[in-house]
Design a protein around this motif. Structure first.
Motif, mmCIF file in Angstrom:
data_model
loop_
_atom_site.group_PDB
_atom_site.id
_atom_site.type_symbol
_atom_site.label_atom_id
_atom_site.label_comp_id
_atom_site.label_asym_id
_atom_site.label_seq_id
_atom_site.Cartn_x
_atom_site.Cartn_y
_atom_site.Cartn_z
ATOM 1 N N LEU A 196 27.410 -16.325 111.214
ATOM 2 C CA LEU A 196 28.783 -15.873 110.977
ATOM 3 C C LEU A 196 29.440 -16.671 109.851
ATOM 4 C CD1 LEU A 196 30.160 -15.331 114.598
ATOM 5 C CD2 LEU A 196 29.828 -13.584 112.852
ATOM 6 N N GLN A 197 29.170 -17.972 109.828
ATOM 7 C CA GLN A 197 29.755 -18.786 108.766
ATOM 8 C C GLN A 197 29.202 -18.386 107.407
ATOM 9 O OE1 GLN A 197 32.539 -20.063 108.169
ATOM 10 N NE2 GLN A 197 32.442 -21.842 109.522
ATOM 11 N N ARG A 198 27.928 -17.975 107.359
ATOM 12 C CA ARG A 198 27.346 -17.498 106.105
ATOM 13 C C ARG A 198 27.984 -16.178 105.672
ATOM 14 N NH1 ARG A 198 22.378 -20.147 104.628
ATOM 15 N NH2 ARG A 198 21.839 -21.701 106.185
ATOM 16 N N VAL A 199 28.306 -15.317 106.642
ATOM 17 C CA VAL A 199 29.012 -14.069 106.317
ATOM 18 C C VAL A 199 30.374 -14.391 105.706
ATOM 19 C CG1 VAL A 199 30.105 -11.995 107.287
ATOM 20 C CG2 VAL A 199 27.832 -12.677 108.061
ATOM 21 N N MET A 200 31.079 -15.377 106.289
ATOM 22 C CA MET A 200 32.388 -15.775 105.768
ATOM 23 C C MET A 200 32.269 -16.329 104.349
ATOM 24 S SD MET A 200 34.779 -15.088 107.954
ATOM 25 C CE MET A 200 36.090 -16.062 107.244
ATOM 26 N N ILE A 201 31.211 -17.104 104.097
ATOM 27 C CA ILE A 201 30.998 -17.657 102.752
ATOM 28 C C ILE A 201 30.677 -16.527 101.776
ATOM 29 C CG2 ILE A 201 29.533 -19.180 101.357
ATOM 30 C CD1 ILE A 201 29.184 -20.913 103.912
ATOM 31 N N LEU A 233 26.752 -24.755 100.211
ATOM 32 C CA LEU A 233 28.014 -24.880 99.479
ATOM 33 C C LEU A 233 27.833 -25.707 98.208
ATOM 34 C CD1 LEU A 233 30.530 -25.410 102.430
ATOM 35 C CD2 LEU A 233 30.356 -23.401 100.948
ATOM 36 N N ARG A 234 27.043 -26.786 98.287
ATOM 37 C CA ARG A 234 26.762 -27.582 97.084
ATOM 38 C C ARG A 234 26.057 -26.733 96.028
ATOM 39 N NH1 ARG A 234 25.508 -32.112 100.666
ATOM 40 N NH2 ARG A 234 23.365 -31.363 100.721
ATOM 41 N N ARG A 239 25.867 -23.985 90.916
ATOM 42 C CA ARG A 239 25.294 -22.837 90.203
ATOM 43 C C ARG A 239 26.372 -21.976 89.570
ATOM 44 N NH1 ARG A 239 23.362 -18.701 92.936
ATOM 45 N NH2 ARG A 239 23.109 -19.952 94.826
ATOM 46 N N ARG A 240 27.519 -21.848 90.248
ATOM 47 C CA ARG A 240 28.606 -21.004 89.754
ATOM 48 C C ARG A 240 29.661 -21.794 88.967
ATOM 49 N NH1 ARG A 240 30.325 -16.238 92.900
ATOM 50 N NH2 ARG A 240 28.509 -15.290 93.875
ATOM 51 N N SER A 241 29.499 -23.125 88.879
ATOM 52 C CA SER A 241 30.512 -23.994 88.250
ATOM 53 C C SER A 241 31.875 -23.759 88.894
ATOM 54 C CB SER A 241 30.581 -23.745 86.743
ATOM 55 O OG SER A 241 29.345 -24.040 86.146
ATOM 56 N N MET A 242 31.864 -23.685 90.204
ATOM 57 C CA MET A 242 33.059 -23.349 90.982
ATOM 58 C C MET A 242 33.743 -24.634 91.463
ATOM 59 S SD MET A 242 32.976 -20.732 94.215
ATOM 60 C CE MET A 242 31.808 -21.754 95.126
ATOM 61 N N SER A 243 35.063 -24.621 91.531
ATOM 62 C CA SER A 243 35.804 -25.747 92.100
ATOM 63 C C SER A 243 35.974 -25.510 93.603
ATOM 64 C CB SER A 243 37.174 -25.886 91.444
ATOM 65 O OG SER A 243 37.033 -26.032 90.044
ATOM 66 N N MET A 244 36.175 -26.597 94.347
ATOM 67 C CA MET A 244 36.252 -26.455 95.799
ATOM 68 C C MET A 244 37.219 -27.463 96.401
ATOM 69 S SD MET A 244 33.118 -26.663 98.581
ATOM 70 C CE MET A 244 32.000 -25.858 97.460
ATOM 71 N N GLU A 256 29.103 -36.075 102.023
ATOM 72 C CA GLU A 256 27.998 -35.193 101.644
ATOM 73 C C GLU A 256 28.370 -34.203 100.544
ATOM 74 O OE1 GLU A 256 24.688 -34.972 102.975
ATOM 75 O OE2 GLU A 256 25.248 -36.985 103.630
ATOM 76 N N ILE A 257 29.670 -33.980 100.300
ATOM 77 C CA ILE A 257 30.033 -32.865 99.412
ATOM 78 C C ILE A 257 31.146 -33.170 98.416
ATOM 79 C CG2 ILE A 257 31.761 -31.794 100.940
ATOM 80 C CD1 ILE A 257 30.316 -29.071 100.187
#
Length: 633
Positions: A196-201, A233-234, A239-244, A256-257
């Motif tokens: 479910l968490q992967r679906v949310m991601i 998530l890492r 890969r997407r050069s995304m901010s978090m 860890e992240i």
């Protein structure tokens, strides 16, 4: 050209309540840089989630409102920043979900149970893109493959060709498409927590956002699933050069992240800086307390430090707070860091094993029937499969494993809350599998359980005093009203709850206080044996430390025997004398706690241990160096 994607300045969020205005977020400022992760850490009520809701424009109004401040968002380094506090809700919708996405804490309550996962995924995509239904479904499947909920087309083709013995290309292609469509047709209740968490991601990244906000995305997950979600998530970020923005109460997960860390306490940021600096040289006493109160499997402390050991809080007449660092005497510092020696541990194990077993389990099996299409039992799912072990008087017996391994079913079977299919359970030499319901009810005075969720364990319509007194009335232990009141007051005092709160209801207490009330209720009948079923997994690390210390104190005072069930090996090792590892209903490994951690024999146990967030400076440097964020180790 600006490298700042989000700039929050002097943000204040307030809520109107019957008792006045609550400042949930009180004048905080921070920045998120492109391609980097800001970790926001703090206990429940610190304002972490409200901050993320303010960025998304989701603060419920009324009763909440953004009272002051600016939230500046620049999608690219070339575009001018937009103040999200000053645009209309209609304009905000173009940013929310498309350019800024959010992963919420509880996927089961975030997803609509009456719609399929595929419908909800494609709905999010079509909300922000002009695309056909078929195109949205194709994009949804690609997102599910990216979050590794589905294998790639090539891997699926290889897998299905082997499973179904297919050789024709067209047949393989049809089988691949059917498998991909089948995942879209599943409902939320048909997936595990990690799935479910992967679906949310997948839903959050489907529109390729520039900023992803993850609000406690791993809190309710097993350590192995948590490790895989953090890896995912890492990978997506890099890969997407995304901010978090990653929100959690656990500094071990932050290590860890995160690249930068903001530590929040009561609506304020009390410490802010690079993650390596926060771990190497924390300055604020609250940060020091959060770092200290995490159970570390490599240590065996006598007592877990708590946040209160490091600071004192003074509330001013105007409602503001002042925080003072506690100054320790040398003997106090020694108490906080005192460890149990290996010799002492071995002596305790020898003493315990010399006792007569309080509980003996022999070849226990618990199964659930799986119905066929005509209602008959097609097969039996074995939740507990041929388990045998002893629990000695005064021992804490740790039971660890992933969700679905049979831990909780085993614990309930020991109390005969679930009836076993076969096997024997002896309590003080008496086979409880042969007892009638009436005899079993009598025996339950000696055997109690503390459940995972304290809120659902307590009747919301019953005051805490009545809840604690209820077992005493049911078993006719105390008949006098005066003696009953005295017993309830004593039990509340013993778990550090003010007896003056006896007429309050469960919703008026925090999560940690509710768990203390459940412990008081379990102690009411002076039991010999208590099963603690994930009793601290839903608590903040500092509250968790307080409850774990309390359980140890009560064990020494009342000579209690515990079975301590958890998926967190660090917590189990702190509490336990011996640990049993379960996997898919079977006993995987059993031995002394230190030996299980330092020298695991089974591959499954090794995987559990390796998945525990290290939360060390060395691990942070390793991760940062791997990203190229720092040039030296």
């Amino acid at each position: 050209m600006s490298e700042t994607i989000l700039d929050v300045r002097n943000l204040k969020v307030e809520f109107d309540t019957a008792n006045g205005v609550i400042k949930a977020v009180d004048g905080i400022s921070f920045q998120v840089q492109r391609g980097r992760t800001l970790g926001i850490v703090g206990e429940s009520g610190s304002g972490k989630s409200v901050t993320s809701l303010a960025v998304m424009g989701l603060v419920p109004n009324p009763p909440g409102r953004i009272a002051q401040g600016d939230i500046l968002f620049a999608e690219t380094s070339e575009t001018a920043p937009v103040n999200l506090c000053q645009i209309s809700q209609r304009q905000l919708q173009t940013y929310r979900g498309g350019k800024i996405s959010m992963i919420f804490q509880e996927p089961m309550s975030s997803l609509n149970p009456v719609y399929t996962c595929g419908f909800q995924l494609t709905e999010a995509i079509r909300q922000h893109q002009t695309i056909s239904k078929a195109g949205a479904e194709k994009q949804a499947i690609a997102s599910l493959q990216e979050v590794k909920l589905l294998p790639s087309d090539e891997d699926l083709a290889t897998q299905l060709a082997a499973e179904q013995n297919l050789r024709d290309r067209n047949a393989i292609a049809r089988a691949v498409q059917q498998r991909k469509n089948s995942i879209l047709k599943r409902y939320p209740h048909q997936l595990s927590g990690g799935q479910l968490q992967r679906v949310m991601i997948a839903m959050a990244i489907a529109c390729n956002p520039s900023l992803l906000i993850a609000d406690e995305p791993t809190t309710a997950l097993d350590v192995t699933v948590q490790s895989r979600i953090l890896d995912l998530l890492r990978d997506l970020r890099d890969r997407r050069s995304m901010s978090m923005i990653f929100i959690t109460h656990d500094l071990g997960t932050i290590a860890e992240i995160a690249d930068d860390v903001a530590v929040m306490y009561r609506g304020k940021i009390v410490e802010y800086g690079p993650v390596a600096q926060i771990f190497a040289t924390p300055e604020h006493p609250y940060t020091k307390g959060l770092l200290a109160c995490r159970p570390r499997p490599e240590q065996r402390l006598r007592k877990l430090p708590t946040v209160a050991d490091y600071m004192q809080v003074q509330t001013e007449p105007d409602g503001d707070i002042k925080i003072f660092a506690r100054h320790f005497e040398p003997d106090e510092t020694d108490d906080l860091t005192a460890e149990v020696s290996a010799a002492e541990t071995n002596r305790r194990l020898e003493t315990i094993s010399g006792e007569t077993p309080l509980v003996t389990v022999q070849n226990l099996k618990v199964g659930y029937p799986i119905k066929g299409i005509f209602g008959q039992t097609a097969r039996t799912f074995m939740a507990v499969d041929d388990i045998s072990f002893d629990v000695y008087k005064g021992e804490t017996f740790g039971l660890v494993g992933e969700s679905g391994c049979g831990k909780t079913t085993l614990g309930r079977a020991l109390l005969r809350l679930v009836e076993p299919m076969s096997g024997n359970i002896f309590f003080e030499g008496q086979n409880i599998c042969q007892l009638s319901k009436r005899e079993m009810r009598k025996l339950r005075r000696e055997m109690q359980v503390i459940f995972q969720d304290p809120f659902s364990s307590l009747d919301p319509r019953m005051s805490i005093g009545k809840a604690i007194a209820e077992p005493l009335k049911i078993h006719h232990v105390i008949r006098s009203r005066r003696n009953l009141k005295e017993r309830v007051a004593y039990l509340l005092e013993r778990v550090d709850i003010d007896p003056g709160c006896v007429n309050r209801f469960p919703h008026e207490f925090s999560g940690g206080q509710r768990q203390r009330i459940c412990i008081a209720r379990a102690l009411a009948l002076n039991p010999k044996f208590i099963i603690c079923d994930e009793s601290v997994s839903a608590l903040d690390v500092s509250v968790q430390a307080q409850v774990l210390n309390l359980l140890k104190e009560l064990q020494a005072e009342f000579n209690l025997t515990y079975i301590f069930i958890s998926h967190d090996l660090g917590v189990v090792k702190f509490m336990s004398d011996r640990i049993m590892v379960m996997n898919q209903g079977r006993l995987e490994e059993l031995g002394p706690a230190d030996e299980i951690y330092t020298n695991p024999q089974q591959e499954y146990t090794q995987q559990l241990i390796s998945a525990i967030p290290a939360g060390t400076l060395e691990r942070i440097k390793e991760l940062q160096a791997a990203r190229g964020a720092i040039a030296h180790s």
